[in-house]
Design a protein around this motif. Structure first.
Motif, short mmCIF file in Angstrom:
data_model
loop_
_atom_site.label_atom_id
_atom_site.label_comp_id
_atom_site.label_asym_id
_atom_site.label_seq_id
_atom_site.Cartn_x
_atom_site.Cartn_y
_atom_site.Cartn_z
N GLN A 156 36.02 38.05 40.88
CA GLN A 156 36.98 36.45 41.05
C GLN A 156 37.75 35.83 41.58
O GLN A 156 38.46 35.51 40.87
N GLY A 157 37.94 35.54 43.10
CA GLY A 157 38.78 35.10 43.75
C GLY A 157 40.03 36.33 42.78
O GLY A 157 40.84 37.45 43.33
N GLY A 158 41.81 35.73 42.39
CA GLY A 158 42.51 36.57 41.25
C GLY A 158 42.10 37.37 39.62
O GLY A 158 42.81 38.07 38.94
N LYS A 159 41.08 36.88 39.17
CA LYS A 159 41.01 37.17 37.70
C LYS A 159 39.10 38.27 37.86
O LYS A 159 38.74 38.34 39.03
#
Length: 180
Positions: free
Chosen positions: A94-97
């Motif tokens: 999710q996004g950069g995570k």
């Protein structure tokens, strides 16, 4: 003629022990033994109550483990996966995570069982949060959370043999309990 009880649930136990359970079922004595040992069904009937129950045990024994996103009774587990409970991990970006979700599902047959059997299956599934394999460390963790884990597992498996052979549950369903 009554169907011969299956020993599938007792496959990992010594043949003499499985034969003893079959014999008790054939003599219609296993039910009485189990009811004397475990007279009452638990009161955890809803998914919300199960979630709270699991969270309480997790908080007591596995505080540092990740969050559980879902805990539920599942009507399909026993039939489809030939399991009593499941623990799943789903990782997503999710996004950069990287986000991980953990779920525990317990076979719906556990809605009408003694509290000891429910605790045994919940402990088993919680142990999978830390230990993925059924190895020595896994069973040590199970015994840490429930010292009688192995006896409870055997008694549960004996009951499942009884249930398969006779089709008669030993503890009343919520509807039967309200009518009695």
């Amino acid at each position: 003629m009554r169907p011969r009880p299956s020993a599938d649930y007792l496959a990992g136990y010594p043949p003499a022990l499985a034969a003893q359970v079959r014999h008790l079922i054939e003599q219609d004595r296993l039910a009485d033994l189990l009811l004397r040992k475990y007279p009452q069904a638990h009161t955890v009937r809803t998914d919300r109550a199960l979630y709270d129950y699991v969270q309480e045990l997790k908080g007591r024994y596995l505080r540092n483990a990740g969050q559980l996103s879902k805990v539920a009774f599942d009507n399909k587990i026993h039939v489809i996966q030939h399991a009593l409970g499941t623990h799943t991990r789903i990782s997503r970006v999710q996004g950069g995570k990287l986000k991980a979700k953990c779920e525990i599902r317990v076979a719906a047959v556990f809605r009408e069982m003694p509290p000891e059997f429910l605790r045994m299956i919940v402990v088993h599934e919680l142990a999978h949060i830390r230990e993925r394999e059924h190895d020595k460390a896994f069973y040590q963790l199970c015994r840490h959370m429930e010292p009688d884990y192995h006896q409870l597992e055997f008694d549960l498996r004996s009951y499942l043999c009884h249930l398969e052979a006779t089709g008669r549950p030993l503890w009343p369903t919520a509807a039967e309990g309200a009518n009695s």
